[in-house]
Design an enzyme around this catalytic site. Sequence first.
Site, mmCIF file in Angstrom:
data_model
loop_
_atom_site.group_PDB
_atom_site.id
_atom_site.type_symbol
_atom_site.label_atom_id
_atom_site.label_comp_id
_atom_site.label_asym_id
_atom_site.label_seq_id
_atom_site.Cartn_x
_atom_site.Cartn_y
_atom_site.Cartn_z
ATOM 1 N N SER A 228 0.679 -1.663 0.045
ATOM 2 C CA SER A 228 0.027 0.045 0.248
ATOM 3 C C SER A 228 1.012 0.824 -0.155
ATOM 4 O O SER A 228 1.729 1.784 -0.935
ATOM 5 C CB SER A 228 -0.848 0.048 1.154
ATOM 6 O OG SER A 228 -2.156 0.578 1.057
ATOM 7 N N ASP B 282 9.757 5.491 -10.270
ATOM 8 C CA ASP B 282 9.790 5.995 -11.985
ATOM 9 C C ASP B 282 10.309 7.262 -11.540
ATOM 10 O O ASP B 282 10.982 7.201 -13.399
ATOM 11 C CB ASP B 282 7.983 6.303 -12.028
ATOM 12 C CG ASP B 282 7.030 4.639 -11.646
ATOM 13 O OD1 ASP B 282 7.844 3.841 -12.042
ATOM 14 O OD2 ASP B 282 6.548 5.204 -12.173
ATOM 15 N N LYS C 99 -0.910 -4.483 -3.115
ATOM 16 C CA LYS C 99 -2.124 -3.569 -2.632
ATOM 17 C C LYS C 99 -2.030 -2.376 -3.561
ATOM 18 O O LYS C 99 -1.887 -1.313 -2.831
ATOM 19 C CB LYS C 99 -2.110 -3.204 -1.724
ATOM 20 C CG LYS C 99 -3.925 -3.277 -1.030
ATOM 21 C CD LYS C 99 -4.039 -3.277 0.423
ATOM 22 C CE LYS C 99 -5.030 -2.260 1.152
ATOM 23 N NZ LYS C 99 -4.915 -1.229 0.422
#
Length: 442
Positions: free
Chosen positions: A302, A313, A327
């Site tokens: 999460s 990224d 999740k």
Amino acid sequence: MRKVSLVLVGAVFGASAAGMALQPRAFFGAPAEAAGNADTYRQLNLFGDVFERVRADYVEKPEDSKLIESAVNGMLSGLDPHSSFMDAKAFKEMQTQTSGEFGGLGIEVQMFENQVRVEGAIDDTPAARAGVRAKDIITHLDGQSISGLSLNQAVEKMRGPVNTPIELTVSREGAADPVKIKIVRDIIRIRSVRSNVEGEDIGYIRVSQFNQQTFEGLKKSLDDFDQKIDKSKLKGYVLDLRNNPGGLLDQAIAVSDAFLERGEIVSTRGRNPDESQRFNARPGDLAKGKPIIVLVNGGSASASEIVAGALQDHRRATVLGTRSFGKGSVQTIIPLGGNGAIRLTTARYYTPSGKSIQAKGIVPDIESVQEIPEDVKGKDETKGEAGLKGHLKNGDDEASGSSAYVPADKKDDKQLNYALDLLRGIQSNANFPPSGKSSSAN
């Protein structure tokens, strides 16, 4: 309109301060809608019939409130693994967990051979000042035995209003007689961030959950490193998110923002396109561009995956370890007055490159697998989101979860030691430091 709070949860976490509102929906008289409503009302009548039959004929007289709570929880848990009902007590406990502070003593405890054992006293808390020690066995609270109580029941008794007294009776190694310790409760802040200097050249930061204290704890750790580590010697930082089940969305965003100068951190997308949100970084890198390695494993879920995904990224950090839990959904906490609250899955979240990690997880840039002791083998793997019954589907290439084992002794921690060696240049890997342009959403 009820106020609700947007959070990300890996285990049981509470509401953030981000407010949202539930809008009532009006239904008009189109034939298809009318037919659908009629069928819904028939189903509600079925529920009423079953409810009355249980009340009248069950072998023991049931509590109406328990029947309703069970029915509501069944409805929510049937949606996905993360939607659920919380009664008032569970809701209050969740709020305590995410606020990161409560009235209490400042000790960390666990069950050990059916006894409540102190794992340690948090620095500068009433328990630490009163002399509570690690390995003390708590036997009585205010003269009453706690034998037979669960850990949660014992903890609940130790918590209480600030400035109220309590007496602990403990059994202590080396003491012939029980030791009685009088303590006055105070505000206790849950430490979600712990840090230390590795050698003389690397800052190690462990984030165990994302509560309301997390960003401040991170910032304090970085400030401490500025004082403790000579700038000419500083090689970089290790951000350890292993076995971090998640927590508050706003704290995950703040932690990511701490290391980013610009760009998207995360986006959330629900059923209604108008409710999509994007969260962007603001200028200012608290790590001043120094290399960062993020550690993840099968227990990283999460909010942890938001941070790892954002830094990965943007090529700001190298992610090392094993595939994370996967999740990728957002839960909204909706209070129900004095009746508790519901935790409802309302959106999916996406990394800056537009990827959903739901049931897929964050794939590390550098895979590093721990050496698993024989007595732990077979018990160290997490199913991951993809292994949970009723999880939100995400295409045909689902795969999530991995080993969640982390050795207690740092010298045996293969992942951490690999990260330290990479930062010091003792080992090399093509994926460290990260290179190339950062990814962005289409």
